[in-house]
Design an enzyme around this catalytic site. Structure first.
Site, PDB file in Angstrom:
ATOM      1  N   LYS A  17       4.411  -2.761  -8.054  1.00 45.91           N
ATOM      2  CA  LYS A  17       3.458  -3.782  -7.586  1.00 45.91           C
ATOM      3  C   LYS A  17       2.079  -3.608  -8.189  1.00 45.91           C
ATOM      4  O   LYS A  17       1.456  -4.569  -8.618  1.00 45.91           O
ATOM      5  CB  LYS A  17       3.278  -3.632  -6.067  1.00 45.91           C
ATOM      6  CG  LYS A  17       3.926  -4.673  -5.255  1.00 45.91           C
ATOM      7  CD  LYS A  17       3.631  -4.485  -3.771  1.00 45.91           C
ATOM      8  CE  LYS A  17       3.671  -3.067  -3.292  1.00 45.91           C
ATOM      9  NZ  LYS A  17       2.563  -2.551  -2.579  1.00 45.91           N
ATOM     10  N   ARG A  93       0.619  -6.731   5.611  1.00 43.44           N
ATOM     11  CA  ARG A  93       1.679  -5.752   5.815  1.00 43.44           C
ATOM     12  C   ARG A  93       2.296  -5.882   7.203  1.00 43.44           C
ATOM     13  O   ARG A  93       3.261  -5.175   7.511  1.00 43.44           O
ATOM     14  CB  ARG A  93       1.083  -4.360   5.682  1.00 43.44           C
ATOM     15  CG  ARG A  93       1.177  -3.840   4.229  1.00 43.44           C
ATOM     16  CD  ARG A  93       1.375  -2.459   4.254  1.00 43.44           C
ATOM     17  NE  ARG A  93       1.530  -1.428   3.374  1.00 43.44           N
ATOM     18  CZ  ARG A  93       0.922  -1.104   2.263  1.00 43.44           C
ATOM     19  NH1 ARG A  93       0.071  -1.878   1.706  1.00 43.44           N
ATOM     20  NH2 ARG A  93       1.188   0.008   1.663  1.00 43.44           N
ATOM     21  N   ARG A 130       5.606   9.904  -9.561  1.00 43.05           N
ATOM     22  CA  ARG A 130       4.395   9.132  -9.825  1.00 43.05           C
ATOM     23  C   ARG A 130       3.155  10.030  -9.864  1.00 43.05           C
ATOM     24  O   ARG A 130       2.945  10.868  -9.004  1.00 43.05           O
ATOM     25  CB  ARG A 130       4.199   8.061  -8.744  1.00 43.05           C
ATOM     26  CG  ARG A 130       2.900   7.292  -8.898  1.00 43.05           C
ATOM     27  CD  ARG A 130       2.913   6.004  -8.150  1.00 43.05           C
ATOM     28  NE  ARG A 130       2.751   6.178  -6.710  1.00 43.05           N
ATOM     29  CZ  ARG A 130       2.692   5.153  -5.862  1.00 43.05           C
ATOM     30  NH1 ARG A 130       2.819   3.920  -6.303  1.00 43.05           N
ATOM     31  NH2 ARG A 130       2.551   5.375  -4.570  1.00 43.05           N
ATOM     32  N   ARG A 162      -0.786  11.571  -5.773  1.00 45.05           N
ATOM     33  CA  ARG A 162      -1.435  11.064  -4.558  1.00 45.05           C
ATOM     34  C   ARG A 162      -1.057  11.939  -3.372  1.00 45.05           C
ATOM     35  O   ARG A 162       0.077  12.371  -3.259  1.00 45.05           O
ATOM     36  CB  ARG A 162      -0.981   9.620  -4.293  1.00 45.05           C
ATOM     37  CG  ARG A 162      -1.843   8.602  -4.978  1.00 45.05           C
ATOM     38  CD  ARG A 162      -1.272   7.216  -4.916  1.00 45.05           C
ATOM     39  NE  ARG A 162      -0.825   6.783  -3.604  1.00 45.05           N
ATOM     40  CZ  ARG A 162      -0.488   5.522  -3.336  1.00 45.05           C
ATOM     41  NH1 ARG A 162      -0.559   4.600  -4.280  1.00 45.05           N
ATOM     42  NH2 ARG A 162      -0.069   5.189  -2.142  1.00 45.05           N
ATOM     43  N   ARG A 173       6.743   6.120   4.635  1.00 45.98           N
ATOM     44  CA  ARG A 173       6.158   4.835   4.224  1.00 45.98           C
ATOM     45  C   ARG A 173       7.248   3.798   3.950  1.00 45.98           C
ATOM     46  O   ARG A 173       7.078   2.617   4.245  1.00 45.98           O
ATOM     47  CB  ARG A 173       5.277   5.026   2.987  1.00 45.98           C
ATOM     48  CG  ARG A 173       3.867   5.444   3.362  1.00 45.98           C
ATOM     49  CD  ARG A 173       3.224   6.261   2.288  1.00 45.98           C
ATOM     50  NE  ARG A 173       3.035   5.523   1.065  1.00 45.98           N
ATOM     51  CZ  ARG A 173       3.149   6.071  -0.151  1.00 45.98           C
ATOM     52  NH1 ARG A 173       3.502   7.321  -0.284  1.00 45.98           N
ATOM     53  NH2 ARG A 173       2.909   5.353  -1.212  1.00 45.98           N
TER      54      ARG A 173
HETATM   55  P1  AMP Z   1      -0.557   1.348  -0.940  1.00 47.88           P
HETATM   56  O1  AMP Z   1      -1.359   1.884  -2.060  1.00 47.88           O
HETATM   57  O2  AMP Z   1      -0.516  -0.152  -0.892  1.00 47.88           O
HETATM   58  O3  AMP Z   1       0.817   1.973  -0.859  1.00 47.88           O
HETATM   59  O4  AMP Z   1      -1.310   1.766   0.410  1.00 47.88           O
HETATM   60  C1  AMP Z   1      -1.554   3.111   0.721  1.00 47.88           C
HETATM   61  C2  AMP Z   1      -1.774   3.278   2.214  1.00 47.88           C
HETATM   62  O5  AMP Z   1      -2.924   2.516   2.614  1.00 47.88           O
HETATM   63  C3  AMP Z   1      -0.648   2.771   3.104  1.00 47.88           C
HETATM   64  O6  AMP Z   1       0.386   3.714   3.270  1.00 47.88           O
HETATM   65  C4  AMP Z   1      -1.390   2.492   4.407  1.00 47.88           C
HETATM   66  O7  AMP Z   1      -1.672   3.706   5.078  1.00 47.88           O
HETATM   67  C5  AMP Z   1      -2.723   1.946   3.912  1.00 47.88           C
HETATM   68  N1  AMP Z   1      -2.712   0.470   3.760  1.00 47.88           N
HETATM   69  C6  AMP Z   1      -2.831  -0.235   2.603  1.00 47.88           C
HETATM   70  N2  AMP Z   1      -2.789  -1.559   2.834  1.00 47.88           N
HETATM   71  C7  AMP Z   1      -2.634  -1.692   4.178  1.00 47.88           C
HETATM   72  C8  AMP Z   1      -2.499  -2.817   5.051  1.00 47.88           C
HETATM   73  N3  AMP Z   1      -2.497  -4.077   4.581  1.00 47.88           N
HETATM   74  N4  AMP Z   1      -2.356  -2.567   6.370  1.00 47.88           N
HETATM   75  C9  AMP Z   1      -2.359  -1.313   6.866  1.00 47.88           C
HETATM   76  N5  AMP Z   1      -2.458  -0.214   6.104  1.00 47.88           N
HETATM   77  C10 AMP Z   1      -2.598  -0.387   4.769  1.00 47.88           C
END
Ligand code: AMP
Length: 218
Positions: A17, A93, A130, A162, A173
């Site tokens: 993504k 989300r 990653r 990360r 996740r």
């Molecule tokens: P990502 O990089 O999109 O995988 O996001 C990393 C982390 O940020 C996620 O595991 C959540 O803890 C938090 N996060 C990102 N976007 C959201 C969202 N729209 N709602 C809630 N938590 C979010």
């Protein structure tokens, strides 16, 4: 004349993504809005938002809807996104976030909702390998940086794993995605706005599939 390109990208963590959202954003000349990136930056800056989110991020859980909606509302209201549009990556989300986004975009609706489809089995392998530049967030794989002493080819920043890419947090996740975010696909499918795009293949192949979908829908 086109009145902006507004795209929501769904997909399991590790589906590509981030990479594809960046490419689409560059292609259409719109900002790439990644809520995960916004939160990680806030944590790095030790801002109020960062302090509120840090432990949730490490546990691989979701930050509360209220905070997320206000972050996104602020960002999509900025001039660049308001006029040209955006690629929204990582938001919404939850159903609560999706309905808040409906209200926020009433005047300028989202044109494309894309599910970048990669199976859980495949993303698990990708995520544990990653690596990411801590400065510009470019993604790498562990094998591709063996020769290079862990510095980003684009900006020279440190390439790291990360903190939420541990096996336990990754599995958690993905469970959270299935439980809270996957139902959103049904939500958008019900409105006829969901496009499922196969995310397996080279980045160029996947990008061409995405472009075909968007170009044919404009
Ligand atoms: P990502 O990089 O999109 O995988 O996001 C990393 C982390 O940020 C996620 O595991 C959540 O803890 C938090 N996060 C990102 N976007 C959201 C969202 N729209 N709602 C809630 N938590 C979010």
């Amino acid at each position: 004349m086109r009145s902006g390109v507004r795209i929501i990208m769904f997909g399991r963590q590790g589906a590509g993504k981030g990479t594809q959202s960046t490419r689409l954003a560059n292609h259409f000349g719109v900002p790439h809005i990644s809520t995960g990136e916004m939160l990680r930056k806030a944590v790095k800056q030790d801002s109020v938002v960062g302090r509120a989110a840090v432990s949730v991020l490490i546990r691989g859980e979701l930050v509360n809807d209220e905070l997320m909606v206000s972050l996104v509302q602020g960002r999509i209201g900025q001039e660049d996104a308001r006029v040209a549009g955006y690629v929204l990556d990582g938001f919404p989300r939850t159903i609560g976030q999706a309905s808040a986004l409906d209200s926020l975009t009433e005047a300028r609706p989202v044109g494309f909702v894309i599910d970048l489809d990669v199976s859980r089995e495949i993303v698990l392998g990708r995520l544990s390998a990653r690596r990411v530049c801590e400065t510009c967030a470019t993604n790498y794989t562990a094998t591709s940086i063996e020769q290079n002493p862990c510095l980003c080819e684009k900006c020279g920043g440190r390439i790291i794993q990360r903190t939420d890419d541990t096996e336990q947090a990754i599995n958690h996740r993905l469970d959270v995605y299935e439980a809270q975010t996957a139902p959103l696909l049904t939500y958008y499918q019900g409105r006829g706005s969901l496009h499922v795009v196969d995310g397996v293949g080279s980045p160029d192949e996947v990008f061409n599939r995405l472009r075909t979908v968007i170009d044919s829908g404009q």
